[in-house]
Design a protein around this motif. Structure first.
Motif, PDB file in Angstrom:
ATOM      1  N   PHE A  92       8.105  10.625   1.466  1.00  0.00           N
ATOM      2  CA  PHE A  92       7.069   9.659   1.080  1.00  0.00           C
ATOM      3  C   PHE A  92       6.451  10.038  -0.262  1.00  0.00           C
ATOM      4  CE2 PHE A  92       7.600   9.295   5.590  1.00  0.00           C
ATOM      5  CZ  PHE A  92       7.526   7.924   5.818  1.00  0.00           C
ATOM      6  N   TYR A  93       5.797   9.045  -0.871  1.00  0.00           N
ATOM      7  CA  TYR A  93       5.145   9.250  -2.171  1.00  0.00           C
ATOM      8  C   TYR A  93       3.916   8.349  -2.220  1.00  0.00           C
ATOM      9  CZ  TYR A  93       4.974  10.388  -7.170  1.00  0.00           C
ATOM     10  OH  TYR A  93       4.613  10.873  -8.409  1.00  0.00           O
ATOM     11  N   LYS A  94       2.879   8.788  -2.928  1.00  0.00           N
ATOM     12  CA  LYS A  94       1.635   8.011  -2.987  1.00  0.00           C
ATOM     13  C   LYS A  94       1.634   7.059  -4.180  1.00  0.00           C
ATOM     14  CE  LYS A  94      -1.152  11.355  -0.515  1.00  0.00           C
ATOM     15  NZ  LYS A  94      -2.054  12.503  -0.592  1.00  0.00           N
ATOM     16  N   VAL A  95       1.267   5.807  -3.899  1.00  0.00           N
ATOM     17  CA  VAL A  95       1.066   4.816  -4.964  1.00  0.00           C
ATOM     18  C   VAL A  95      -0.354   4.266  -4.837  1.00  0.00           C
ATOM     19  CG1 VAL A  95       3.515   4.188  -5.012  1.00  0.00           C
ATOM     20  CG2 VAL A  95       1.942   2.847  -3.615  1.00  0.00           C
ATOM     21  N   LEU A  96      -0.834   3.649  -5.905  1.00  0.00           N
ATOM     22  CA  LEU A  96      -2.200   3.112  -5.916  1.00  0.00           C
ATOM     23  C   LEU A  96      -2.233   1.666  -5.446  1.00  0.00           C
ATOM     24  CD1 LEU A  96      -3.646   4.443  -9.287  1.00  0.00           C
ATOM     25  CD2 LEU A  96      -4.292   5.168  -6.979  1.00  0.00           C
ATOM     26  N   ASN A  97      -3.294   1.348  -4.725  1.00  0.00           N
ATOM     27  CA  ASN A  97      -3.546  -0.025  -4.315  1.00  0.00           C
ATOM     28  C   ASN A  97      -5.041  -0.259  -4.435  1.00  0.00           C
ATOM     29  OD1 ASN A  97      -3.098  -2.585  -3.356  1.00  0.00           O
ATOM     30  ND2 ASN A  97      -2.077  -1.938  -1.472  1.00  0.00           N
ATOM     31  N   VAL A  98      -5.482  -1.486  -4.245  1.00  0.00           N
ATOM     32  CA  VAL A  98      -6.917  -1.790  -4.294  1.00  0.00           C
ATOM     33  C   VAL A  98      -7.361  -2.290  -2.927  1.00  0.00           C
ATOM     34  CG1 VAL A  98      -8.698  -3.193  -5.400  1.00  0.00           C
ATOM     35  CG2 VAL A  98      -6.755  -2.384  -6.739  1.00  0.00           C
ATOM     36  N   GLN A  99      -8.409  -1.645  -2.399  1.00  0.00           N
ATOM     37  CA  GLN A  99      -9.014  -2.094  -1.133  1.00  0.00           C
ATOM     38  C   GLN A  99     -10.520  -2.129  -1.304  1.00  0.00           C
ATOM     39  OE1 GLN A  99      -7.894   0.417   2.134  1.00  0.00           O
ATOM     40  NE2 GLN A  99      -5.797  -0.346   2.210  1.00  0.00           N
ATOM     41  N   ASN A 100     -11.122  -3.271  -0.929  1.00  0.00           N
ATOM     42  CA  ASN A 100     -12.580  -3.413  -1.016  1.00  0.00           C
ATOM     43  C   ASN A 100     -13.118  -3.007  -2.392  1.00  0.00           C
ATOM     44  OD1 ASN A 100     -12.536  -4.116   1.733  1.00  0.00           O
ATOM     45  ND2 ASN A 100     -12.598  -1.941   2.307  1.00  0.00           N
ATOM     46  N   GLY A 101     -12.419  -3.415  -3.437  1.00  0.00           N
ATOM     47  CA  GLY A 101     -12.900  -3.158  -4.793  1.00  0.00           C
ATOM     48  C   GLY A 101     -12.744  -1.723  -5.256  1.00  0.00           C
ATOM     49  N   GLN A 102     -11.962  -0.916  -4.549  1.00  0.00           N
ATOM     50  CA  GLN A 102     -11.753   0.484  -4.941  1.00  0.00           C
ATOM     51  C   GLN A 102     -10.259   0.776  -5.030  1.00  0.00           C
ATOM     52  OE1 GLN A 102     -14.311   2.901  -5.452  1.00  0.00           O
ATOM     53  NE2 GLN A 102     -15.631   1.090  -5.357  1.00  0.00           N
ATOM     54  N   LEU A 103      -9.900   1.675  -5.936  1.00  0.00           N
ATOM     55  CA  LEU A 103      -8.524   2.162  -5.980  1.00  0.00           C
ATOM     56  C   LEU A 103      -8.320   3.167  -4.858  1.00  0.00           C
ATOM     57  CD1 LEU A 103      -7.989   2.812  -9.817  1.00  0.00           C
ATOM     58  CD2 LEU A 103      -6.966   0.990  -8.450  1.00  0.00           C
ATOM     59  N   VAL A 104      -7.279   2.982  -4.090  1.00  0.00           N
ATOM     60  CA  VAL A 104      -6.960   3.917  -3.010  1.00  0.00           C
ATOM     61  C   VAL A 104      -5.474   4.265  -3.082  1.00  0.00           C
ATOM     62  CG1 VAL A 104      -8.757   3.088  -1.433  1.00  0.00           C
ATOM     63  CG2 VAL A 104      -6.494   2.015  -1.390  1.00  0.00           C
ATOM     64  N   GLU A 105      -5.148   5.449  -2.571  1.00  0.00           N
ATOM     65  CA  GLU A 105      -3.744   5.858  -2.514  1.00  0.00           C
ATOM     66  C   GLU A 105      -3.153   5.452  -1.174  1.00  0.00           C
ATOM     67  OE1 GLU A 105      -3.305   9.740  -5.372  1.00  0.00           O
ATOM     68  OE2 GLU A 105      -3.808  10.098  -3.268  1.00  0.00           O
ATOM     69  N   LYS A 106      -1.915   5.012  -1.208  1.00  0.00           N
ATOM     70  CA  LYS A 106      -1.232   4.766   0.062  1.00  0.00           C
ATOM     71  C   LYS A 106       0.168   5.367  -0.015  1.00  0.00           C
ATOM     72  CE  LYS A 106       1.035   0.262  -0.555  1.00  0.00           C
ATOM     73  NZ  LYS A 106       1.453  -0.929   0.163  1.00  0.00           N
ATOM     74  N   GLU A 107       0.616   5.873   1.122  1.00  0.00           N
ATOM     75  CA  GLU A 107       1.931   6.497   1.184  1.00  0.00           C
ATOM     76  C   GLU A 107       2.993   5.443   1.460  1.00  0.00           C
ATOM     77  OE1 GLU A 107       2.313   9.837   3.811  1.00  0.00           O
ATOM     78  OE2 GLU A 107       1.748  11.184   2.184  1.00  0.00           O
ATOM     79  N   VAL A 108       4.076   5.499   0.691  1.00  0.00           N
ATOM     80  CA  VAL A 108       5.198   4.591   0.909  1.00  0.00           C
ATOM     81  C   VAL A 108       6.481   5.425   0.892  1.00  0.00           C
ATOM     82  CG1 VAL A 108       3.995   2.660  -0.195  1.00  0.00           C
ATOM     83  CG2 VAL A 108       5.511   4.075  -1.566  1.00  0.00           C
ATOM     84  N   PRO A 109       7.564   4.910   1.451  1.00  0.00           N
ATOM     85  CA  PRO A 109       8.822   5.661   1.389  1.00  0.00           C
ATOM     86  C   PRO A 109       9.184   5.997  -0.061  1.00  0.00           C
ATOM     87  CG  PRO A 109       9.021   3.810   2.893  1.00  0.00           C
ATOM     88  CD  PRO A 109       7.702   3.644   2.199  1.00  0.00           C
ATOM     89  N   MET A 110       9.544   7.264  -0.295  1.00  0.00           N
ATOM     90  CA  MET A 110       9.811   7.691  -1.675  1.00  0.00           C
ATOM     91  C   MET A 110      10.911   6.865  -2.336  1.00  0.00           C
ATOM     92  SD  MET A 110      10.695  11.391  -3.357  1.00  0.00           S
ATOM     93  CE  MET A 110       9.080  12.114  -3.223  1.00  0.00           C
ATOM     94  N   LEU A 111      11.928   6.482  -1.596  1.00  0.00           N
ATOM     95  CA  LEU A 111      12.998   5.687  -2.189  1.00  0.00           C
ATOM     96  C   LEU A 111      12.462   4.404  -2.818  1.00  0.00           C
ATOM     97  CD1 LEU A 111      15.927   6.032   0.382  1.00  0.00           C
ATOM     98  CD2 LEU A 111      15.976   6.713  -2.033  1.00  0.00           C
ATOM     99  N   ASN A 112      11.447   3.810  -2.176  1.00  0.00           N
ATOM    100  CA  ASN A 112      10.864   2.569  -2.700  1.00  0.00           C
ATOM    101  C   ASN A 112       9.856   2.834  -3.811  1.00  0.00           C
ATOM    102  OD1 ASN A 112      11.757   1.888   0.202  1.00  0.00           O
ATOM    103  ND2 ASN A 112      11.510  -0.088  -0.787  1.00  0.00           N
ATOM    104  N   ALA A 113       9.467   4.113  -3.995  1.00  0.00           N
ATOM    105  CA  ALA A 113       8.446   4.463  -4.996  1.00  0.00           C
ATOM    106  C   ALA A 113       9.050   5.152  -6.219  1.00  0.00           C
ATOM    107  CB  ALA A 113       7.396   5.369  -4.354  1.00  0.00           C
ATOM    108  N   LEU A 114      10.361   5.050  -6.416  1.00  0.00           N
ATOM    109  CA  LEU A 114      10.984   5.825  -7.495  1.00  0.00           C
ATOM    110  C   LEU A 114      10.563   5.363  -8.888  1.00  0.00           C
ATOM    111  CD1 LEU A 114      14.496   6.489  -5.964  1.00  0.00           C
ATOM    112  CD2 LEU A 114      12.707   8.159  -6.446  1.00  0.00           C
TER     113      LEU A 114
END
Length: 475
Positions: free
Chosen positions: A336-358
């Motif tokens: 897995f690898y962490k990518v950024l997303n936005v939740q409730n007006g804040q940047l948050v990290e979420k884990e996704v499969p590393m293959l999809n995060a290359l």
């Protein structure tokens, strides 16, 4: 009868003189390429004798031959790094198998797409930079611009060679299309958005060659891992030339900063208005240009989550940066690898499969590399005793692709309202006034050893020549 002397006109190490099919394809393509160069290449420069480096072989003696040459007569060659005996695939589902010397049928469409996308960037940057020669700050800089241009042209040849050699009729059609698209053309633009942006002035050019050519380095490094051996060998040789493009960018911005700091100390001021009146580019404007070019470039790595990236890796078409130095299993399933997303007006990290995060993995590697050069620029400011630091903006700033597309984020990483973004946009990105001011400085300086007021001379010349060497002989 052949119209081209293959050993002289097209230096190569791919046995071009013995490949009749490839000869015919290139004989048809070359006149169209030269017409494109005449129409879309460096403006008004066709009769200049330019002190250029030409690759005539891959060994150290042949890789960099210097001499004055007219650019339409430049010898655009086709070179692959020497083959690695018994090379094995070292990542993805085919790990451990022999590297491919031909295109596997099931991966043909994806490989062609990768090569076309890379190939499309090369003539695009020539088109973006075609008017810059008319406002060069020195002969030294003019020569560097032209060196970048002819090497981007050679990189186009490298990709067209692969298309012609390995993809038959489809490849030949793609090779023609690479000359038909034009940067910024409303009807037939270049494939990637950053290559449709204007490069209207030399500060933009230096930022482009620092940031966007660095994207080229990372993309080429990922392709140099490819299981398709001809692509890997081609991109490895391209990387030897890409280093000069990044040098032009890093040293160019450094010289702009150096000159600004000199004038700041002479006038004992950091007031942008006074510095602009003195004919130099104030540091806050340089920061805004940095913000723009960095953010546009990191979009080039693609969406944060990408099934295409996963496919390209698993099928062995495109690896990671420095794949061979990594200590994981080089298959990445279950990681897995962490990518950024936005939740409730804040940047948050979420884990996704590393293959999809290359794409994100490559973007993060690029960001680390970019920061190094910015720190070297800060050392120039520090040495001048000026309390100002340039900073790379947050990676969520000014993004137009993926999960962060259109999210309003300040350079420091705060998610902001539309109103706050609109109120600060001209503090964070170049304004029309900034661009107009920088454009106003762009006069042409062509006497050997002379430099425009807004940029410092380099420490040394090209290929051990003096700084005041006649790098360009004008017709």
């Amino acid at each position: 009868m052949s119209t081209i002397d293959y050993s002289d006109k097209i230096p190569n190490n791919v046995n071009l003189s013995e490949d009749r099919t490839l000869q015919r394809a290139l004989e048809q393509w070359q006149p169209n390429y030269l017409k494109w160069w005449d129409d879309m290449g460096p403006d008004g420069s066709q009769n200049f004798d330019v002190y250029l480096r030409t690759a005539v072989s891959v060994d150290p003696q042949g890789w960099a031959q210097f001499g004055h040459v007219k650019m339409p007569d430049y010898r655009w060659g086709i070179f692959l790094n020497p083959a690695e005996q018994d090379r094995k695939i070292h990542f993805g589902d085919h790990k451990g198998e022999a590297a491919w010397q031909d295109v596997p049928g099931e991966y043909r469409a994806n490989l062609r797409r990768i090569i076309v996308t890379q190939g499309d960037t090369e003539p695009a940057s020539v088109e973006q930079q075609r008017h810059l020669g008319l406002t060069a700050p020195s002969q030294y800089d003019l020569r560097n611009l032209f060196q970048v241009n002819v090497e981007e042209g050679r990189h186009l040849w490298a990709m067209v060679y692969l298309l012609h050699k390995y993809f038959g009729k489809d490849g030949r059609e793609e090779g023609e299309a690479l000359l038909e698209r034009n940067s910024g053309n409303a009807d037939n633009p270049r494939i990637l958005e950053a290559f449709n942006e204007e490069t209207p002035d030399w500060l933009s050019f230096f930022m482009f060659t620092y940031f966007t050519d660095r994207d080229g380095k990372f993309q080429l490094c990922a392709l140099a891992e490819s299981s398709f051996d001809p692509l890997a060998r081609t991109t490895k040789f391209m990387l030897t030339e890409e280093a000069h493009h990044m040098f032009v960018g890093e040293s160019g911005v450094s010289r702009v900063i150096n000159r600004t700091c000199q004038v700041m100390n002479e006038l004992k001021t950091d007031d942008p208005a006074k510095l602009r009146a003195a004919g130099v580019i104030d540091l806050p404007t340089i920061q805004r240009y940095l913000n723009f070019h960095f953010s546009v470039t990191i979009d080039l790595f693609g969406a944060d989550e990408s099934s295409n990236a996963a496919t390209f890796y698993s099928t062995g078409l495109k690896g990671r940066y420095e794949e061979g130095k990594r200590t994981d299993d080089h298959v990445l399933k279950g990681q897995f690898y962490k990518v950024l997303n936005v939740q409730n007006g804040q940047l948050v990290e979420k884990e996704v499969p590393m293959l999809n995060a290359l794409n994100e993995v490559l973007r993060d590697d690029y960001i680390k590399d970019s920061v190094g050069g910015v720190e070297r620029w800060n050392k120039v400011i520090e040495k001048a005793g000026i309390p100002f630091r340039l900073k790379v903006p947050h990676k969520a700033f000014h993004r137009n692709i993926g999960l962060l597309k259109g999210v309003k984020v300040a350079p420091d990483g705060r998610v902001v309202s539309e109103a706050e973004w609109n109120a600060n946009r001209d503090n964070w990105l170049p304004s029309e006034g900034d661009r107009a001011f920088v454009a106003s400085l762009m006069g042409r300086v062509v006497d050997p050893g002379k430099f425009a007021n807004w940029i410092a001379p380099p420490v040394m010349g090209i290929n051990r020549q003096p700084v005041d060497f006649e790098y360009v002989r004008f017709a």
